[in-house]
Design a protein around this motif. Structure first.
Motif, short mmCIF file in Angstrom:
data_model
loop_
_atom_site.label_atom_id
_atom_site.label_comp_id
_atom_site.label_asym_id
_atom_site.label_seq_id
_atom_site.Cartn_x
_atom_site.Cartn_y
_atom_site.Cartn_z
N LEU A 103 16.59 -5.19 -2.44
CA LEU A 103 16.62 -3.37 -2.09
C LEU A 103 17.67 -2.56 -2.01
CD1 LEU A 103 15.76 -1.02 -0.16
CD2 LEU A 103 16.92 -2.48 1.90
N CYS A 104 19.09 -3.29 -2.49
CA CYS A 104 20.30 -2.30 -2.46
C CYS A 104 20.32 -2.44 -4.29
CB CYS A 104 21.41 -3.82 -2.86
SG CYS A 104 22.00 -4.20 -1.18
N ILE A 105 19.33 -3.24 -5.47
CA ILE A 105 19.09 -3.00 -6.63
C ILE A 105 18.35 -2.12 -6.52
CG2 ILE A 105 18.10 -3.18 -9.02
CD1 ILE A 105 18.88 -5.95 -8.69
N SER A 106 17.29 -1.46 -6.26
CA SER A 106 16.65 -0.25 -5.95
C SER A 106 17.72 0.79 -5.37
CB SER A 106 15.62 -0.65 -5.76
OG SER A 106 14.40 -1.72 -5.53
N VAL A 107 18.03 0.87 -4.38
CA VAL A 107 18.45 1.98 -3.77
C VAL A 107 20.02 2.72 -4.56
CG1 VAL A 107 20.36 2.77 -1.88
CG2 VAL A 107 17.98 1.27 -1.42
N ARG B 92 10.37 18.46 -6.39
CA ARG B 92 9.93 17.65 -5.39
C ARG B 92 10.02 15.77 -5.26
NH1 ARG B 92 3.82 17.02 -4.35
NH2 ARG B 92 4.72 16.90 -3.09
N VAL B 93 10.61 15.81 -5.92
CA VAL B 93 10.86 14.31 -6.17
C VAL B 93 11.89 13.62 -5.20
CG1 VAL B 93 12.22 12.28 -7.94
CG2 VAL B 93 10.69 14.03 -8.61
N ARG B 94 13.09 14.30 -5.18
CA ARG B 94 14.15 13.63 -3.80
C ARG B 94 13.58 13.83 -2.43
NH1 ARG B 94 19.68 16.64 -4.72
NH2 ARG B 94 20.50 15.13 -3.72
N PRO B 95 13.36 15.19 -2.54
CA PRO B 95 12.36 15.27 -0.70
C PRO B 95 11.55 14.18 -1.02
CG PRO B 95 12.02 17.00 -2.27
CD PRO B 95 12.94 16.95 -2.52
N LEU B 96 10.55 13.95 -1.90
CA LEU B 96 9.85 13.00 -1.34
C LEU B 96 9.82 11.89 -1.25
CD1 LEU B 96 6.97 13.73 -4.31
CD2 LEU B 96 6.35 13.63 -1.88
N VAL B 97 11.28 10.60 -1.91
CA VAL B 97 11.80 9.60 -2.01
C VAL B 97 12.08 9.57 -0.76
CG1 VAL B 97 13.52 8.38 -3.15
CG2 VAL B 97 11.43 9.58 -4.60
N ALA B 98 12.88 11.31 -0.33
CA ALA B 98 13.49 10.82 0.84
C ALA B 98 12.33 10.45 2.25
CB ALA B 98 14.83 11.94 1.06
N HIS B 99 11.88 11.38 1.59
CA HIS B 99 10.25 10.99 3.31
C HIS B 99 9.56 9.93 3.19
CE1 HIS B 99 10.60 15.92 3.02
NE2 HIS B 99 11.44 15.26 3.67
N ASN B 100 9.58 9.60 2.26
CA ASN B 100 8.77 8.04 1.94
C ASN B 100 9.93 6.94 2.11
OD1 ASN B 100 5.67 9.26 1.65
ND2 ASN B 100 6.84 10.13 -0.38
N LEU B 101 10.47 6.74 2.56
CA LEU B 101 11.50 5.75 2.74
C LEU B 101 11.11 6.32 4.73
CD1 LEU B 101 14.76 5.77 0.35
CD2 LEU B 101 12.64 4.30 0.52
N VAL C 10 11.16 -0.33 3.14
CA VAL C 10 12.12 0.55 2.28
C VAL C 10 11.95 -0.13 0.96
CG1 VAL C 10 14.46 1.45 2.37
CG2 VAL C 10 13.01 1.39 4.71
N ALA C 11 12.00 -1.96 0.81
CA ALA C 11 12.82 -2.43 -0.08
C ALA C 11 11.51 -2.07 -1.14
CB ALA C 11 12.63 -3.69 -0.42
N MET C 12 9.91 -2.38 -0.84
CA MET C 12 9.01 -2.14 -0.83
C MET C 12 8.76 -0.55 -1.88
SD MET C 12 6.29 -3.83 -2.68
CE MET C 12 6.59 -5.73 -1.36
N ILE C 13 8.89 0.28 -0.62
CA ILE C 13 9.02 1.65 -1.45
C ILE C 13 10.42 2.34 -2.52
CG2 ILE C 13 8.88 4.91 -0.52
CD1 ILE C 13 7.77 3.40 2.22
N ALA C 14 10.82 2.10 -2.19
CA ALA C 14 12.44 2.11 -3.01
C ALA C 14 11.64 1.60 -4.35
CB ALA C 14 13.20 1.81 -2.24
N ASN C 15 11.78 0.23 -4.54
CA ASN C 15 11.19 -0.46 -6.12
C ASN C 15 10.12 0.78 -6.17
OD1 ASN C 15 9.65 -2.20 -7.96
ND2 ASN C 15 11.82 -3.38 -7.45
N SER C 16 8.80 1.31 -5.40
CA SER C 16 7.97 1.49 -6.24
C SER C 16 8.58 3.02 -7.15
CB SER C 16 6.54 1.70 -5.36
OG SER C 16 6.50 0.17 -4.60
N GLY D 74 1.47 -0.89 0.30
CA GLY D 74 0.05 -0.14 0.29
C GLY D 74 0.60 0.90 -0.13
N LEU D 75 2.25 1.27 0.94
CA LEU D 75 2.54 2.58 0.67
C LEU D 75 3.55 2.48 -0.34
CD1 LEU D 75 4.81 2.05 4.81
CD2 LEU D 75 3.15 4.15 3.47
N GLY D 76 3.76 1.25 -1.02
CA GLY D 76 5.02 1.10 -2.57
C GLY D 76 3.97 2.07 -2.97
N VAL D 77 2.27 1.49 -3.80
CA VAL D 77 1.50 2.45 -4.75
C VAL D 77 0.88 4.19 -4.32
CG1 VAL D 77 -0.82 2.28 -4.83
CG2 VAL D 77 0.34 -0.11 -4.75
#
Length: 257
Positions: free
Chosen positions: A215-219, A93-102, A153-159, A73-76
């Motif tokens: 997770l390592c690949i996504s990050v 907005r992208v960089r802070p959005l990614v950081a905040h959601n991780l 974190v892996a799900m959010i990073a992959n999304s 759900g968080l990934g979606v």
């Protein structure tokens, strides 16, 4: 190096729709199939230990499914918000959005994991687990709950990767997680070679190892594309609110299953 917004335009907003759909969905179909096959392999190896050990997977399946759907759900929500920001030209907005959601995923996973650790006994007794099986259930779920930050974190990073239209990278992370988890399964379950014999708990560790590799690949992709950063970030609550406005309904609909 292409900017993420340019990547989105090339992958999602330009060219014929048909080929784009095939290019985007093909890798994800392979990823879903590999994940399902990995779960089957996991059950097959655990089944070699005996019916008691296999019952552990049966008891934990609905709980693990709920935890997975929370992460999905968080990934979606993450993919939805990021794709709109990238496609709409709001790349700042992208960089802070990614950081905040991780950060959000890590914080929620720690809370869920702590709650899960405290409720293992009562929950599984209500599901019908006997005292004979409880030690195995507790050991198995302890690994799962300790590994919750990796899963969320892996799900959010992959999304976040998928929001750029790079489904090949996203799928590669999921396929690596599935393949590596299945490959490590017998080593840790049966104690082959120098590895300890962990039996059913080894299956939980194998899954965690696979997810960590994914997770390592996504990050790696997010860092390479410079999609993570706190410089110039707006309020966290705004970022979290944007994602949760999509994530909560998505999670509820998935949990209904």
């Amino acid at each position: 190096m292409n900017r993420p917004g340019r990547r989105v335009r090339e992958n999602l907003l330009e060219g014929p729709v048909g080929p784009a759909l095939v290019r985007l969905t093909g890798p994800m179909v392979l990823a879903i199939v590999s994940t399902s096959v990995s779960a089957l392999v996991d059950s097959w190896f655990v089944g070699r230990l005996g019916s008691r050990e296999l019952s552990v997977l049966g008891f934990t399946y609905p709980v693990v499914l709920v935890l997975t759907n929370l992460a999905m759900g968080l990934g979606v929500g993450t993919a939805s918000v990021l794709a709109r920001a990238l496609g709409g030209g709001s790349e700042e907005r992208v960089r802070p959005l990614v950081a905040h959601n991780l950060e959000l995923g890590a914080a929620l996973s720690l809370a869920v994991g702590a709650l899960g650790m405290l409720t293992v006994g009562p929950l599984f007794r209500q599901l019908g687990a006997t005292e004979e099986v409880m030690p195995l259930l507790r050991a198995y779920m302890t690994v799962w709950y300790l590994g919750m930050p990796v899963q969320f974190v892996a799900m959010i990073a992959n999304s976040a990767v998928r929001s750029t239209g790079e489904t090949r990278v996203s799928a590669s992370a999921l396929i690596l997680a599935a393949v590596l988890g299945a490959a490590v399964d017998p080593l840790l379950i049966f104690g082959w070679g120098p590895f300890p014999r962990l039996e059913v708990v080894g299956a939980a560790w194998a899954a965690l190892i696979g997810r960590s590799a994914g997770l390592c690949i996504s990050v790696w992709f997010l860092l390479r594309e410079r999609m993570v950063g706190w410089k110039g970030a707006g309020p966290r609550l705004r970022s979290w609110g944007d994602v949760l406005s999509v994530a909560v309904p998505a999670t509820v609909s998935r949990l209904a299953f």
